[in-house]
Design a protein around this motif. Structure first.
Motif, PDB file in Angstrom:
ATOM      1  N   THR A   1       0.994  -0.843  -1.224  1.00 14.97           N
ATOM      2  CA  THR A   1       2.383  -1.459  -0.783  1.00 14.97           C
ATOM      3  C   THR A   1       3.234  -1.953  -2.221  1.00 14.97           C
ATOM      4  O   THR A   1       2.892  -1.658  -3.221  1.00 14.97           O
ATOM      5  N   HIS A   2       4.321  -2.841  -1.615  1.00 15.00           N
ATOM      6  CA  HIS A   2       5.291  -3.104  -2.535  1.00 15.00           C
ATOM      7  C   HIS A   2       5.168  -4.755  -2.275  1.00 15.00           C
ATOM      8  O   HIS A   2       5.192  -5.269  -1.358  1.00 15.00           O
ATOM      9  N   ILE A   3       5.175  -5.600  -3.454  1.00 16.73           N
ATOM     10  CA  ILE A   3       5.488  -6.921  -3.353  1.00 16.73           C
ATOM     11  C   ILE A   3       6.672  -7.518  -4.109  1.00 16.73           C
ATOM     12  O   ILE A   3       6.960  -6.939  -5.329  1.00 16.73           O
ATOM     13  N   ARG A   4       6.660  -8.874  -4.011  1.00 22.96           N
ATOM     14  CA  ARG A   4       7.804  -9.378  -4.730  1.00 22.96           C
ATOM     15  C   ARG A   4       7.364 -10.741  -5.235  1.00 22.96           C
ATOM     16  O   ARG A   4       6.624 -11.266  -4.558  1.00 22.96           O
ATOM     17  N   THR A   5       7.319 -10.997  -6.384  1.00 20.57           N
ATOM     18  CA  THR A   5       6.805 -12.452  -7.093  1.00 20.57           C
ATOM     19  C   THR A   5       7.860 -12.997  -7.828  1.00 20.57           C
ATOM     20  O   THR A   5       9.005 -12.599  -7.685  1.00 20.57           O
ATOM     21  N   GLU A   6       7.582 -14.461  -7.992  1.00 17.35           N
ATOM     22  CA  GLU A   6       8.463 -15.325  -8.365  1.00 17.35           C
ATOM     23  C   GLU A   6       8.889 -14.994  -9.918  1.00 17.35           C
ATOM     24  O   GLU A   6      10.208 -15.240 -10.120  1.00 17.35           O
ATOM     25  N   LYS A   7       8.096 -14.191 -10.609  1.00 20.21           N
ATOM     26  CA  LYS A   7       8.544 -13.641 -11.927  1.00 20.21           C
ATOM     27  C   LYS A   7       8.481 -12.064 -12.050  1.00 20.21           C
ATOM     28  O   LYS A   7       7.699 -11.737 -11.621  1.00 20.21           O
TER      29      LYS A   7
ATOM     30  N   GLN B   1      13.488  -4.787 -10.716  1.00 17.29           N
ATOM     31  CA  GLN B   1      13.560  -6.038 -11.121  1.00 17.29           C
ATOM     32  C   GLN B   1      12.967  -6.855 -10.139  1.00 17.29           C
ATOM     33  O   GLN B   1      12.540  -8.152 -10.516  1.00 17.29           O
ATOM     34  N   GLU B   2      13.167  -6.452  -8.681  1.00 12.60           N
ATOM     35  CA  GLU B   2      12.632  -7.301  -7.709  1.00 12.60           C
ATOM     36  C   GLU B   2      11.046  -7.128  -7.313  1.00 12.60           C
ATOM     37  O   GLU B   2      10.591  -8.157  -6.560  1.00 12.60           O
ATOM     38  N   GLU B   3      10.974  -5.952  -7.214  1.00  9.32           N
ATOM     39  CA  GLU B   3       9.439  -5.521  -6.914  1.00  9.32           C
ATOM     40  C   GLU B   3       8.697  -4.789  -7.670  1.00  9.32           C
ATOM     41  O   GLU B   3       9.036  -4.216  -8.564  1.00  9.32           O
ATOM     42  N   SER B   4       7.230  -4.900  -7.264  1.00  6.48           N
ATOM     43  CA  SER B   4       6.103  -4.258  -7.925  1.00  6.48           C
ATOM     44  C   SER B   4       5.447  -3.469  -7.029  1.00  6.48           C
ATOM     45  O   SER B   4       5.288  -3.750  -5.703  1.00  6.48           O
ATOM     46  N   ALA B   5       4.782  -2.335  -7.414  1.00  5.69           N
ATOM     47  CA  ALA B   5       4.007  -1.536  -6.384  1.00  5.69           C
ATOM     48  C   ALA B   5       2.518  -1.984  -6.611  1.00  5.69           C
ATOM     49  O   ALA B   5       2.105  -2.532  -7.856  1.00  5.69           O
TER      50      ALA B   5
ATOM     51  N   VAL C   1       5.562  -9.340   0.765  1.00  3.99           N
ATOM     52  CA  VAL C   1       4.785  -8.064   0.937  1.00  3.99           C
ATOM     53  C   VAL C   1       5.439  -6.914   1.948  1.00  3.99           C
ATOM     54  O   VAL C   1       5.938  -7.606   3.066  1.00  3.99           O
ATOM     55  N   GLY C   2       5.368  -6.097   1.372  1.00  2.00           N
ATOM     56  CA  GLY C   2       5.969  -4.659   2.562  1.00  2.00           C
ATOM     57  C   GLY C   2       4.920  -4.290   3.094  1.00  2.00           C
ATOM     58  O   GLY C   2       3.932  -4.774   3.347  1.00  2.00           O
ATOM     59  N   PRO C   3       5.177  -3.141   4.068  1.00  5.21           N
ATOM     60  CA  PRO C   3       4.474  -2.251   4.908  1.00  5.21           C
ATOM     61  C   PRO C   3       2.986  -2.078   4.039  1.00  5.21           C
ATOM     62  O   PRO C   3       3.304  -1.731   2.701  1.00  5.21           O
ATOM     63  N   ARG C   4       1.864  -2.076   4.447  1.00 11.47           N
ATOM     64  CA  ARG C   4       0.669  -1.699   3.771  1.00 11.47           C
ATOM     65  C   ARG C   4       0.155  -0.516   4.251  1.00 11.47           C
ATOM     66  O   ARG C   4       0.182  -0.196   5.594  1.00 11.47           O
ATOM     67  N   TYR C   5      -0.504   0.193   3.515  1.00 17.72           N
ATOM     68  CA  TYR C   5      -1.060   1.363   3.860  1.00 17.72           C
ATOM     69  C   TYR C   5      -2.388   1.480   3.225  1.00 17.72           C
ATOM     70  O   TYR C   5      -2.548   1.074   1.927  1.00 17.72           O
ATOM     71  N   SER C   6      -3.456   1.841   4.106  1.00 18.00           N
ATOM     72  CA  SER C   6      -4.791   1.953   3.303  1.00 18.00           C
ATOM     73  C   SER C   6      -5.568   3.372   3.533  1.00 18.00           C
ATOM     74  O   SER C   6      -5.269   4.085   4.352  1.00 18.00           O
ATOM     75  N   THR C   7      -6.222   3.752   2.378  1.00 17.50           N
ATOM     76  CA  THR C   7      -6.746   5.093   2.229  1.00 17.50           C
ATOM     77  C   THR C   7      -8.037   5.052   1.656  1.00 17.50           C
ATOM     78  O   THR C   7      -8.370   4.252   0.654  1.00 17.50           O
TER      79      THR C   7
END
Length: 394
Positions: free
Chosen positions: A188-194, A217-221, A260-266
């Motif tokens: 998924t992708h997430i956004r954190t305070e830092k 700058q805003e999101e992380s994988a 947190v964005g949409p989540r996918y599981s594999t």
């Protein structure tokens, strides 16, 4: 003369572009892909990211492919590796290896769209998309492929780049071996305070690794591996539950995890083909082997397949050789065998060491991480395994 490539993902597209570049468009290439990236919902919703090693980017640059990809890439200059619940960690830095970055991170969707634009504008490549292979027949000198809309294509060589457990390879009677890791990965992708900036994180837990890669700058994988036994529990988490559990596992190094964005599981498996060539057939990328993500090697290993095969085909074409002849294909299989086997062995070792709660192994990896912080040899080894980093001389 010519080749047919089935599978227009990252590996298949790169192979087509590499062959076209090295032969100056003199080898006709037909590329068959089932989905149009910018029109298919599964692509547009896909938030996965890929980490390209420094050496991979150099190879892509040599082929003229890296520049259009680089505009959307985020460099990684530092990697922070730690073990949950332990004080040992290692900090890998690009400057310690005298390179500008350890890797680059791209959105898989964006990268695929960029490659498709290049495919459409590159002389010598004919794209069949959307299209699917319905039937394959092989004669002594030729391969014949029938597509779902009725068209038939012929070439002396067929290349399978259609992913894990390739249906194309299986139709040509190639068997696969499979090992179930009893794990699954949540992406998924997430956004954190830092913001991560240019730093990536890999955190090892008893259930499996957790990796964070910067994509803006805003999101992380995020790639977070869990035990298969907990799959129903993890998939039942709502966003708040997921964020809380992730915060507990990762910690507060980046402050609060906000979104947190949409989540996918594999489910995670090791799969590898019993052989990587057959009569007028070659396998590349995940069609040849699919690794656990702990190694970070998926596309980087697949690209080394494509570069080797592209170079061999270019040399064969320059001499007027039959591209699908056994001696040509065997050269490819022989040259790739050691690298592929080494990465499978490395992946197996990392999964066993870093996804295990046995006390002796916990102590061993804890001491190992502390040692790596002081030892450049071990740090370089971890660079390779964590991000698929490859030195230019490899």
């Amino acid at each position: 003369m010519g080749v047919i490539i089935v599978g227009g993902g990252m590996v298949g597209s790169t192979l087509a572009l590499a062959v076209a570049f090295l032969t100056r468009g003199q080898i006709p290439i037909r590329l068959i892909e089932a989905f149009v990236p910018d029109q298919n919902a599964s692509f547009s919703d896909d938030k996965r990211a890929i980490a390209l090693a420094h050496g991979t980017c150099q190879q892509l640059e040599r082929l003229g492919i890296w520049k259009p990809l680089s505009h959307d890439a985020t460099p990684i200059t530092n990697i922070h590796v730690s073990d949950q619940g332990q004080c040992g960690f290692v900090h890998l830095r690009a400057q310690d290896h005298h390179i500008p970055f350890l890797g680059q991170v791209l959105s898989l969707k964006t990268a695929q769209n960029r490659l498709f634009s290049l495919l459409k504008s590159t002389p010598g490549i004919q794209l069949y998309c959307p299209a699917q292979v319905l039937q394959i027949s092989r004669t002594q000198k030729m391969v014949r492929v029938t597509l779902n809309h009725g068209e038939t294509l012929e070439a002396p060589l067929l290349i399978a780049a259609d992913g894990s457990h390739s249906s194309l390879a299986q139709a040509c009677h190639i068997q696969y071996q499979k090992k179930d890791y009893q794990q699954f990965a949540v992406t998924t992708h997430i956004r954190t305070e830092k913001a991560l900036g240019s730093c990536a994180f890999e955190r090892f837990t008893s259930e499996g690794p957790l990796a964070l890669l910067p994509i803006s700058q805003e999101e992380s994988a995020l790639v977070w591996c869990h035990s298969q036994a907990n799959r129903f529990l993890v998939e039942a988490w709502n966003d708040a539950d997921f964020l809380q559990q992730l915060q507990n596992t990762f910690g507060w190094r980046l402050g609060k995890i906000l979104k947190v964005g949409p989540r996918y599981s594999t489910p995670l498996y090791l799969t590898f083909a019993s052989r990587h060539i057959s009569h007028r057939l070659a396998l590349v990328g995940n069609s040849a082997q699919t690794l656990h993500p702990v190694s970070g090697q998926g596309f980087n290993l697949g690209l080394r397949d494509t570069m080797t095969l592209a170079q061999i085909l270019a040399e064969a074409a320059a001499k007027g050789d039959d591209l699908g002849e056994y001696s040509v294909l065997n050269q490819y299989q022989r040259q790739r065998q050691k690298d592929q086997q080494n990465m499978i062995t490395l992946t197996e070792g990392l999964v066993h060491l870093f996804s295990n709660a046995l006390k002796p192994l916990v102590v061993a990896r804890h001491l190992g991480l502390m040692t790596m912080e002081e030892g450049p040899f071990f740090a370089q080894l971890l660079s390779r395994s964590t991000l698929g980093w490859s030195h230019p001389r490899d």
